[in-house]
Design an enzyme around this catalytic site. Structure first.
Site, PDB file in Angstrom:
ATOM      1  N   LYS A 111      67.954  43.925-118.399  1.00  0.00           N
ATOM      2  CA  LYS A 111      69.414  44.086-118.331  1.00  0.00           C
ATOM      3  C   LYS A 111      69.918  43.562-116.986  1.00  0.00           C
ATOM      4  CE  LYS A 111      72.844  47.843-118.095  1.00  0.00           C
ATOM      5  NZ  LYS A 111      73.043  49.302-118.200  1.00  0.00           N
ATOM      6  N   PRO A 161      77.750  42.629-112.582  1.00  0.00           N
ATOM      7  CA  PRO A 161      76.333  42.281-112.388  1.00  0.00           C
ATOM      8  C   PRO A 161      75.604  43.281-111.497  1.00  0.00           C
ATOM      9  CG  PRO A 161      77.695  41.044-110.853  1.00  0.00           C
ATOM     10  CD  PRO A 161      78.638  41.948-111.622  1.00  0.00           C
TER      11      PRO A 161
END
Ligand code: FAD
Length: 506
Positions: free
Chosen positions: A81, A101
């Site tokens: 992820k 992010p």
């Protein structure tokens, strides 16, 4: 047990992800020093079985207990992820989606330029200020790469995982028991308190009695020891976090395989998560029962996923808030028993690790007296509030106004002083990174995260009011940023390839 000593025996109540993570950490840090660790769970009750996304803290956890990705990831159908994509939270043209992010070393070169541009745009200059072009992990997710490289690569990035919650629990149990944690299947019917008020023992419905020096309440939303027996009050977050229900359903993997990010799509009364595993997609609609009932929520989820009207779904209730103090007498609450914010940023397991490690560090350095407890409880309370503020800010800053839910979220006034400070700094055109540093909240959410959130939804003056940047504000060369990010992303392998290598090594 005398104050100032490490407990000789620890009994964990609850075998969900929280309980088994704690068992592994206690065994790792204190098992070798002589502390006996045992865990009781009830197979009749089972676990909540959701919670399939993590922050980079899960990598730190596995690194610490010495388990490689090759070992655990294939066993838990896990994927990488790189962050979370937010879709449909804003109807501002150009800001309909953005990516939050996890940070990377490459960001050091681009984050300041992003900060600079967002401040210029907040003060009315027409410069590029959407976050997605500035961060390596955004490109990695867009290009379906994995956020892992060889150790000597020029850029490293941090990342979390997606995993099957049930398989992860089973795997952690196997590791913990193989390392010496005792496991008991029993349904606890009552908690026996000593005259001092400390917990003396747990009593099972079949008459068995379990004593220990120290107890960990990992019994999920039931909070059997901390709340039901010790009476610790729970502080609700319902005043500014409206969501209290979820409805979940899996779907098959798309033919292009799993992506390496969570997606969060705004819906009429909440948002839907999309979590890609190696064998399926996990989906769930997190919503507020004040704005939509369970049947309509299920229908909205099915329609979003393209499922038939009678496709099976599972309904869950969420208690959003935290116990006032996490460590009370000889009991530490972790996991859902300790608190729950809401799953938008997948922070629950992160808090489990910081709670257990913070507790261990506090006891090892300061002992177990009143002062140590107070210090620890204050720091846990601050962490919860810090994370809660960031989640609240998503709803406050989202620019979607098509339902009462979103209009009420935008109008919400119950904000902490800290969050008011952040929002004020942003809209007054001040340096947000200075405000985050001055408030000392960087450890909960970084300046990058705050900028991405507020900029990602398009919290800027209307485009018609922007003026040309002028020489002072036109300092950031976006072509150079694009080249830097594109070059960095090339070092990262396709996600499917990285997962295949894990499978081959397993
Ligand atoms: C909708 C939703 C989505 C979520 N998404 C995320 C996410 O993406 N990322 C994330 O990090 N977290 C997420 N979470 C949180 C996550 O699910 C939990 O933090 C995690 O699963 C740990 O739960 P737990 O171990 O505290 O509780 P549980 O899994 O509920 O385990 C409780 C344990 O206590 C035992 N128990 C209870 N009562 C008794 C008794 N009387 N006797 C014996 N045993 C007993 C049960 O048998 C069980 O073993 C989500 C939660 C919800 C509700």
């Amino acid at each position: 047990m005398n104050e100032g000593e490490r407990p000789a025996s620890i009994l964990i109540l609850g075998g969900g992800t929280a309980g088994w993570m704690a068992a592994n950490l206690f065994q790792h840090w204190w098992g070798k020093l002589g502390t006996r660790v045992a865990l009781i769970e009830s197979s009749d009750i089972g676990i909540i079985g959701v919670g399939e996304g993590s922050t980079p803290q899960l990598k730190a956890f596995f690194d610490k207990i010495g388990i490689s990705e090759q070992e655990w990831m294939p066993r838990c159908n896990a994927t990488y992820k790189a962050g979370i994509g937010f879709i449909g939270w804003s109807d501002r043209p150009g800001f309909e989606s953005y990516f939050h992010p996890f940070p990377s070393t490459a960001d050091a070169q681009t984050a300041n330029k992003f900060f600079f541009n967002t401040q210029a745009r907040r003060t009315g200059r027409d410069v590029w200020a959407h976050p997605d072009r500035f961060f390596l992990n955004s490109a990695i997710a867009r290009q379906r790469r994995a956020p892992v490289t060889a150790g000597d690569a020029a850029f490293q990035t941090s990342y979390g995982y997606h995993f099957d919650a049930v398989l992860l629990g089973r795997y952690l149990k196997e590791v913990a028991t193989s390392r010496g944690v005792e496991h008991v299947d029993a349904k606890i019917a009552s908690v026996e308190l000593a005259e001092s008020g400390d917990v003396a023992a747990l009593e099972a419905d079949d008459g068995r009695r379990f004593e220990a020096d120290f107890f960990v309440d990992a019994s999920g939303f039931r909070a059997l020891i901390i709340e039901q027996a010790l009476g610790e009050p729970r502080r609700s977050f319902a005043g500014n976090l409206f969501n209290d229900r979820a409805v979940v359903a899996p779907t098959p993997l798309p033919k292009e395989g799993p992506g390496c990010c969570t997606l969060s799509t705004a819906k009429s009364a909440g948002w839907i998560w999309h979590i890609p595993l190696t064998n399926r997609i996990g989906n769930g609609y997190v919503y507020s029962s004040r704005y939509i009932d369970r049947e309509d929520a299920a229908a909205e989820l099915r329609s979003h996923l393209g499922l038939s009207d009678d496709a099976e779904v599972r309904h869950l209730e969420m208690r959003v808030g935290r116990v006032e103090r996490s460590w009370v007498r000889n009991c530490l609450a972790i996991g859902l028993a300790q608190g729950f914010i809401e799953p938008l940023e997948a922070t629950a397991l992160h808090i489990v690790v910081t709670t257990v490690e913070g507790f261990i560090a506090e006891v090892d350095s300061g002992g177990m007296d009143e002062a140590a407890r107070d210090r620890f409880n204050d720091s846990m309370a601050r962490r919860y509030e810090g994370i809660r503020d960031y989640i609240v800010c998503h709803y406050r800053a989202a620019l979607r106004r098509d339902s009462d839910y979103w209009r009420d979220a935008a109008a919400m006034t119950e904000l902490s002083d800290s969050l008011k400070g952040i929002i004020t700094a942003w809209f007054r055109g001040a340096r947000l990174e200075s405000e985050v540093a001055a408030q000392d909240i960087e450890t909960y959410y970084s300046a990058v995260s705050w900028h991405c959130l507020l900029a990602g939804y398009g919290n800027f003056p209307d485009e018609s009011k922007l003026r040309p940047p002028g020489p002072d504000a036109a300092l950031v060369d976006m072509d150079e940023i694009d080249r830097l990010i594109a070059g960095g992303a090339e070092a990262f392998p396709p996600h499917a390839e990285a997962l295949g290598m894990l499978e081959d090594a397993a």
